[in-house]
Design an enzyme around this catalytic site. Structure first.
Site, PDB file in Angstrom:
ATOM      1  N   LYS A  25       0.819  -1.216   0.000  1.00 24.73           N
ATOM      2  CA  LYS A  25       0.000   0.000   0.000  1.00 24.73           C
ATOM      3  C   LYS A  25       0.854   1.268   0.000  1.00 24.73           C
ATOM      4  O   LYS A  25       2.044   1.264   0.350  1.00 24.73           O
ATOM      5  CB  LYS A  25      -0.921  -0.007   1.228  1.00 24.73           C
ATOM      6  CG  LYS A  25      -2.006  -1.092   1.178  1.00 24.73           C
ATOM      7  CD  LYS A  25      -3.295  -0.579   0.591  1.00 24.73           C
ATOM      8  CE  LYS A  25      -4.318  -1.693   0.362  1.00 24.73           C
ATOM      9  NZ  LYS A  25      -5.243  -1.852   1.472  1.00 24.73           N
ATOM     10  N   ARG A  29      -4.344 -10.276   3.522  1.00 24.71           N
ATOM     11  CA  ARG A  29      -4.576 -10.241   2.077  1.00 24.71           C
ATOM     12  C   ARG A  29      -3.318  -9.676   1.420  1.00 24.71           C
ATOM     13  O   ARG A  29      -2.956  -8.521   1.649  1.00 24.71           O
ATOM     14  CB  ARG A  29      -5.798  -9.366   1.778  1.00 24.71           C
ATOM     15  CG  ARG A  29      -6.204  -9.288   0.314  1.00 24.71           C
ATOM     16  CD  ARG A  29      -7.444  -8.412   0.167  1.00 24.71           C
ATOM     17  NE  ARG A  29      -7.923  -8.352  -1.206  1.00 24.71           N
ATOM     18  CZ  ARG A  29      -7.483  -7.513  -2.126  1.00 24.71           C
ATOM     19  NH1 ARG A  29      -6.528  -6.621  -1.828  1.00 24.71           N
ATOM     20  NH2 ARG A  29      -7.983  -7.525  -3.341  1.00 24.71           N
TER      21      ARG A  29
END
Length: 289
Positions: A219, A254
């Site tokens: 991210k 995830r």
């Protein structure tokens, strides 16, 4: 007892995802990627045909299904031929109820909804009828607007409150509490410091008893901390965030790098004791599998 944190592999069949846009856009390449992640040990693979990165243009259900159906066909053929692990679970990453319905009809097991049922009023009744696992993710707004909606007084308390509200809405629509997973939505309507605060406060979310799915993989906030613009070069930062999530009680992570993060999870599981939340998730996954 050493717990086994589950790994959800990310399979983006999009041309514009922030991390691997275009890599699996071709159905045959996507299927090979799915098989590879299954062999590496992913417990579940999350298939998404819509980019949810900040600024992404949202697709219609019809556009999403145009991307998904060729891959679903390949998966169905492989399952009939016994070419995929019998216990492999699949998830559809969508906020459109018609897409979720078609995915479930093609043997997909979970629904992972970044909107927590706010984008499509038909989603919660569909999930209730299907009785499938349902991931409620926290975000505010949508891909176009969420960058301007990170005005929190206390990000942990407000994410907690908003997840509780969405859980109540799901249960009111007929979804069983045992179907629900919580995802705090790292990177969705949260800046770098808020993501760090949220990771530091995950134990508060885990205390509600819903299994936690945490998705820090590659991210932007990790890139900002590492001063690394290349999303695929953020594996070490992702590994540190995965460890933090597991220490706080996350039951599943995830990730894009399945094989590497399975090693990270195995080590983190050995370092932190088995938690009540992980036990709930273990039983739940065994039941669903």
């Amino acid at each position: 007892m050493i717990r086994a944190t589950r790994v959800m592999g990310v399979l983006n069949i999009t041309p514009d995802s922030f991390s691997d846009g275009g890599l699996f856009y071709d159905p045959n390449r996507a299927f090979k990627g799915l098989v590879r992640m299954a062999k590496q040990g992913a417990a579940i693979i999350d298939i998404g045909a819509q980019s949810t990165r900040p600024g992404a243009i949202e697709l219609s259900p019809e556009q999403e299904l145009e991307r998904l159906l060729p891959l679903f066909s390949l998966i169905c053929q492989a399952r009939r031929a016994g070419e995929l692990p019998a216990d492999l679970l699949l998830s559809i990453d969508t906020f459109h109820a018609p897409v979720a319905a078609v995915a479930l009809a093609h043997g997909v097991n979970w629904v992972n909804d970044v909107s927590a049922g706010t984008a499509d009023s038909a989603m919660l009744p569909l999930v209730a009828k299907a009785a499938c696992p349902y991931v409620l993710m926290h975000r505010r707004g949508n891909s176009q607007s969420m960058g301007d909606l990170n005005n929190y007084n206390n990000v942990v308390l407000e994410v907690e409150d908003e997840l509780l509200q969405r859980s109540a809405a799901a249960i009111a629509a007929g979804v069983e509490p045992s179907q629900l997973w919580w995802d705090p939505g790292l990177g969705f309507a949260k800046n770098k410091d808020q993501n760090l605060e949220l990771l530091d406060g995950l134990q508060r979310l885990a205390a509600h008893g819903y299994p936690l799915l945490v998705g820090p993989s590659r991210k932007r906030f990790i890139g900002e901390i590492l001063n690394e613009k290349r999303a695929r070069a953020r594996s070490w930062g992702t590994a540190a965030a995965v460890c933090k999530a597991i220490a706080a009680g996350a039951s599943m992570v995830r990730v894009h790098d399945v094989a590497a993060m399975l090693q990270v999870c195995a080590m983190a599981d050995a370092l932190w004791p088995h938690s009540a939340t992980a036990s709930v998730a273990d039983k739940f996954l065994q039941k669903q599998a």
